[in-house]
Each structure stands twice: as C-alpha cells, then as structure tokens.
Design a protein around this motif. Sequence first.
Motif, PDB file in Angstrom:
ATOM      1  N   PRO A 119      19.633 -37.901  36.502  1.00  0.00           N
ATOM      2  CA  PRO A 119      19.314 -37.123  37.714  1.00  0.00           C
ATOM      3  C   PRO A 119      18.376 -35.949  37.458  1.00  0.00           C
ATOM      4  N   VAL A 120      18.530 -35.257  36.332  1.00  0.00           N
ATOM      5  CA  VAL A 120      17.689 -34.082  36.104  1.00  0.00           C
ATOM      6  C   VAL A 120      16.340 -34.441  35.489  1.00  0.00           C
ATOM      7  N   LEU A 121      16.217 -35.614  34.895  1.00  0.00           N
ATOM      8  CA  LEU A 121      14.913 -36.018  34.365  1.00  0.00           C
ATOM      9  C   LEU A 121      13.910 -36.252  35.484  1.00  0.00           C
ATOM     10  N   GLU A 122      14.406 -36.531  36.693  1.00  0.00           N
ATOM     11  CA  GLU A 122      13.525 -36.711  37.851  1.00  0.00           C
ATOM     12  C   GLU A 122      13.077 -35.374  38.436  1.00  0.00           C
ATOM     13  N   SER A 123      13.733 -34.295  38.031  1.00  0.00           N
ATOM     14  CA  SER A 123      13.420 -32.974  38.572  1.00  0.00           C
ATOM     15  C   SER A 123      12.073 -32.484  38.038  1.00  0.00           C
ATOM     16  N   PRO A 124      11.500 -31.448  38.658  1.00  0.00           N
ATOM     17  CA  PRO A 124      10.255 -30.876  38.117  1.00  0.00           C
ATOM     18  C   PRO A 124      10.391 -30.433  36.666  1.00  0.00           C
ATOM     19  N   TRP A 125      11.570 -29.899  36.285  1.00  0.00           N
ATOM     20  CA  TRP A 125      11.754 -29.468  34.894  1.00  0.00           C
ATOM     21  C   TRP A 125      11.820 -30.667  33.952  1.00  0.00           C
ATOM     22  N   GLY A 126      12.473 -31.740  34.385  1.00  0.00           N
ATOM     23  CA  GLY A 126      12.512 -32.944  33.565  1.00  0.00           C
ATOM     24  C   GLY A 126      11.133 -33.523  33.360  1.00  0.00           C
ATOM     25  N   ARG A 127      10.324 -33.495  34.424  1.00  0.00           N
ATOM     26  CA  ARG A 127       8.954 -34.019  34.314  1.00  0.00           C
ATOM     27  C   ARG A 127       8.078 -33.089  33.470  1.00  0.00           C
ATOM     28  N   LEU A 128       8.296 -31.780  33.597  1.00  0.00           N
ATOM     29  CA  LEU A 128       7.524 -30.850  32.765  1.00  0.00           C
ATOM     30  C   LEU A 128       7.832 -31.077  31.295  1.00  0.00           C
ATOM     31  N   PHE A 129       9.102 -31.276  30.965  1.00  0.00           N
ATOM     32  CA  PHE A 129       9.436 -31.531  29.561  1.00  0.00           C
ATOM     33  C   PHE A 129       8.795 -32.835  29.092  1.00  0.00           C
ATOM     34  N   ALA A 130       8.895 -33.884  29.906  1.00  0.00           N
ATOM     35  CA  ALA A 130       8.345 -35.188  29.515  1.00  0.00           C
ATOM     36  C   ALA A 130       6.852 -35.109  29.238  1.00  0.00           C
ATOM     37  N   ASN A 131       6.161 -34.234  29.967  1.00  0.00           N
ATOM     38  CA  ASN A 131       4.697 -34.159  29.848  1.00  0.00           C
ATOM     39  C   ASN A 131       4.229 -32.894  29.144  1.00  0.00           C
ATOM     40  N   TRP A 132       5.149 -32.235  28.446  1.00  0.00           N
ATOM     41  CA  TRP A 132       4.769 -31.004  27.751  1.00  0.00           C
ATOM     42  C   TRP A 132       3.646 -31.287  26.747  1.00  0.00           C
ATOM     43  N   GLY A 133       2.610 -30.456  26.794  1.00  0.00           N
ATOM     44  CA  GLY A 133       1.444 -30.663  25.932  1.00  0.00           C
ATOM     45  C   GLY A 133       0.344 -31.453  26.609  1.00  0.00           C
ATOM     46  N   LYS A 134       0.701 -32.193  27.665  1.00  0.00           N
ATOM     47  CA  LYS A 134      -0.299 -32.946  28.430  1.00  0.00           C
ATOM     48  C   LYS A 134      -0.714 -32.162  29.671  1.00  0.00           C
ATOM     49  N   VAL A 135       0.265 -31.544  30.335  1.00  0.00           N
ATOM     50  CA  VAL A 135      -0.060 -30.702  31.494  1.00  0.00           C
ATOM     51  C   VAL A 135      -0.356 -29.292  31.003  1.00  0.00           C
ATOM     52  N   GLN A 136      -1.216 -28.595  31.720  1.00  0.00           N
ATOM     53  CA  GLN A 136      -1.660 -27.277  31.291  1.00  0.00           C
ATOM     54  C   GLN A 136      -1.313 -26.217  32.335  1.00  0.00           C
ATOM     55  N   PRO A 137      -1.156 -24.959  31.902  1.00  0.00           N
ATOM     56  CA  PRO A 137      -0.934 -23.883  32.865  1.00  0.00           C
ATOM     57  C   PRO A 137      -2.157 -23.695  33.753  1.00  0.00           C
ATOM     58  N   ASP A 138      -1.954 -23.051  34.900  1.00  0.00           N
ATOM     59  CA  ASP A 138      -3.081 -22.745  35.765  1.00  0.00           C
ATOM     60  C   ASP A 138      -3.955 -21.662  35.118  1.00  0.00           C
ATOM     61  N   ALA A 139      -5.092 -21.410  35.718  1.00  0.00           N
ATOM     62  CA  ALA A 139      -6.071 -20.497  35.124  1.00  0.00           C
ATOM     63  C   ALA A 139      -5.521 -19.090  34.960  1.00  0.00           C
ATOM     64  N   GLU A 140      -4.619 -18.681  35.841  1.00  0.00           N
ATOM     65  CA  GLU A 140      -4.045 -17.338  35.763  1.00  0.00           C
ATOM     66  C   GLU A 140      -2.885 -17.261  34.774  1.00  0.00           C
ATOM     67  N   GLY A 141      -2.459 -18.402  34.239  1.00  0.00           N
ATOM     68  CA  GLY A 141      -1.347 -18.422  33.298  1.00  0.00           C
ATOM     69  C   GLY A 141       0.002 -18.147  33.955  1.00  0.00           C
ATOM     70  N   ARG A 142       0.114 -18.455  35.239  1.00  0.00           N
ATOM     71  CA  ARG A 142       1.379 -18.210  35.949  1.00  0.00           C
ATOM     72  C   ARG A 142       2.411 -19.290  35.637  1.00  0.00           C
ATOM     73  N   GLY A 143       1.955 -20.523  35.487  1.00  0.00           N
ATOM     74  CA  GLY A 143       2.886 -21.613  35.254  1.00  0.00           C
ATOM     75  C   GLY A 143       2.196 -22.952  35.312  1.00  0.00           C
ATOM     76  N   TYR A 144       2.945 -23.981  35.666  1.00  0.00           N
ATOM     77  CA  TYR A 144       2.467 -25.362  35.608  1.00  0.00           C
ATOM     78  C   TYR A 144       2.531 -25.965  37.011  1.00  0.00           C
TER      79      TYR A 144
END
Length: 435
Positions: free
Chosen positions: A356-381
């Motif tokens: 259930p939690v792997l489908e969450s935004p946090w689960g997806r962020l972990f799965a794609n860590w290193g592939k997705v990048q922070p926004d230009a302001e460095g606020r988050g993903y």
Amino acid sequence: MPKSKVAVIRTSPATVLSDYHRLMNLAGYQDVVAKDADTALKVNISWHFFYPSSSTTPWQLEGVIRAMTQDGYSKDLIHACHNRTVVIDAHLGERENKQIDVVQAHGLRNVHLYEGEEWIPIGDAVGDLRKKFLCLNEVYPKGFSIPKRFIGENIIHLPTVKTHIFTTTTGAMKNAFGGLLNEHRHWTHPVIHETLVDLLMIQKKIHRGVFAVMDGTFAGDGPGPRCMVPHVKNVLLASSDQVAIDAVAAKLMGFDPLRDLKFVRLAHDLGLGTGDVRDIELVGDVDAANEQWNFDGPFKEMTFASRNQHRIYWGPLKKPIEWSLKTWLAPWAYVASVTYHDMFWYPRYAKEKMAPVLESPWGRLFANWGKVQPDAEGRGYPEVGEASHELVRSGVKHFLEGMRLVGMAVAESPEIMVRKRARAQAASGGGAAAV
C-alpha cells in the motif's frame, strides 16, 4: 527556564527539502550545532533491507545536509556515521536504503565506527559521571568503550517514527544505542530503558551539541523496528531535546509518553529533558502535532521472534536461556534472528505489508531516487515517477543474501571476534588478549 521546543511540520515530496530546512531552524538547531566542530549525522539502519519507516530515508539525509550547507556549515566538517550490529549489515543497509547515494553525491566522509576508529574506556571519556549511571556499571562490571571521535563532536540523530518491541517506541534516544555501546549490546536488553537514560547522560557529557531530526513521512506500527505495518503520515519533527522529541512522536502514535515509555519517564524525572508534552513548546504546524494516529503498538500482534525475545529477557525463558547470551554460545541467537527476519519473514510478508505505501508519492520517490531531480529552487521533488514493487527482495538472490548474512552473524559476533583476536595476539607472541 525556557520550555523545551519541538518543531513539527507537514511535508510532501514537492516541498520536502525546503521543509527540512524550515523544520531545523524552527527547532533552533544553529544554537546547538556548532559550526566550528565536526558533526556526525547518525544514520539509523534498523533493517539492512529497504522497509518503509524502518531506517533513515534518503530525503531525510538529503534535506539535513542541504539545510546545513545553506546555513553555512562546511561539508568538510560533516560526515555520515554508522554503527554495526551482529544482525544488521550496515554496508548493505546504506546501499539498500540509498543513504550512501546521498553521502557520495555531496562528497561527505562516510564513517563506520567499527572500521579503524579508536574506542576508549568509558571512564576516560566521562570520568565521575559513571557514578550516576542507572545500570551500565552493573551490566558491564569491567567497563565498556565508546568512540573516541565522538568527544567534542556535534551529533545529529536521524531516526524515523516507529514502534519497538523492547521500548514501545524508538526514536532519538534509542538512536544512540548502537553508536555508543561497542560490543555485547544485547546484555542491556533486560534494562533497556535505564540503558537509554545512561546513554543520554553520556551524550550530554561528550558531545558539543546534540540534535535530532525525525522523519515521519512513513511511520511504522506493530512489532518494530523491522516487522511493522508502514503508514504514510507526512510529518517531520526536530528538537535539541531528545526526550521531548520522543515524547511528541509517541503522543502522535497514540501513546502517553510518561505512562507508556519508561525511558522517557526516567529521563524526565532526572531532568535530562522534558517528557510531559504539556510542558513542551510546539512550533511549526501545531495542528499536525496534535494528531492522534491510534497505533496498535508493538505488543498486540507480536511475531514469533518478538514473543520469544520477551520470554528470554523478561519471561519464563530468562533463567534457562538468558545466561547463554553472555557466553560463547551467544551466536545461536544472532543466527536465529537473521534466519527468522531475513530468510522467513521478509520474503513471506514484506511485499504484502509494503504494497500500500509503495504506491504512495514517498514509495515512488524512493523507487526512483537518483532518477528524479529536485526543482530548480531546491524545494523538493515535484515529479516522483512510477511505483515499483521490485524493491522487495525475493527468490534465489534473496536466499543467497540471507545465507551470507547468517554467516556474517556468526563470523562477526563479539564472541567469535574475541577468540580471533586472542589467537592472533598469541601467534604474534603477545599472550592472551584482554577481553
């Protein structure tokens, strides 16, 4: 005296990096963490496999490092810090939990306390403070050692919000356990609450500054710190008061800190921090701090392993079995733990519990860590990618890894290492090694 302060804020992947920066400054970390001293980021690895809520998250580590560098702390004076246990492989854990990716991306030192670091006798480190210990003098009548490098360093603990089968909840105070006790940590389990209080006394004596940043993006309920039911909770906490942050986290989970957490009550009564949430100043998103998650806790549905650990340390098996944990027979317990948790529970239940939690935004962020990048302001993903269930280990590869971990539990156990050192010293003509 001013009230202890705990910062609590809501977060999301899109703002998590700036949220960590705001959180730490709300809690006043720059007043506690000196810029001219080395700072250890004490990473938590409660399971070497990825399991949501069990270990320091990569965005937690990333957020803290970014906040510190933005506020003028030198990267040359920041390092990640890891301990080892006989049932947790810290090197595997930092890879599986993607912590090492963050450390390397920022060019930080990565310190493993059991590899080339000097440990010194506790008396040399804290002097007469030993006389105030609640239990450690009795647990270790011959004394014990702590890392020399800790003396004069800042330390920032990086726990997660979760339950624990020995201490009901675990957080900032428990995070010092592995780093400060060299070997035979399991000897303290019958007096674990008193041990955590003694360790807090030691920290206050040796560290330049002590701070905690707790991640509650995932939070774990049930027989933690491994076999939990993870939930998405979207909160972050920070404080310079280790007792207060554990108390607030416990209250969020649905516990009464002074009634249900003996280590909090003891530390509160000794003046080591504030355990009464009525006397804690909450800052940030105060409505989030007043949530009630109504967790079941660690004792309602215990695992086979946790039930028997309780029987050994506090129940009917204490007299017939506990003695073996202080002899050369002790590795049987390490093998049993690794076999049960890594080779049975994880492949049997982890996928179901994590799904259930792997489908969450946090689960997806972990799965794609290193592939997705922070926004230009460095606020988050703002983009977290797609979910992946390949994060759960299984099959032959997992079985072989489990077998390696069983072997590690024996080969690197304190009992075996003492014998190895004794043989090596005898072979070199040095006589018997001191234990």
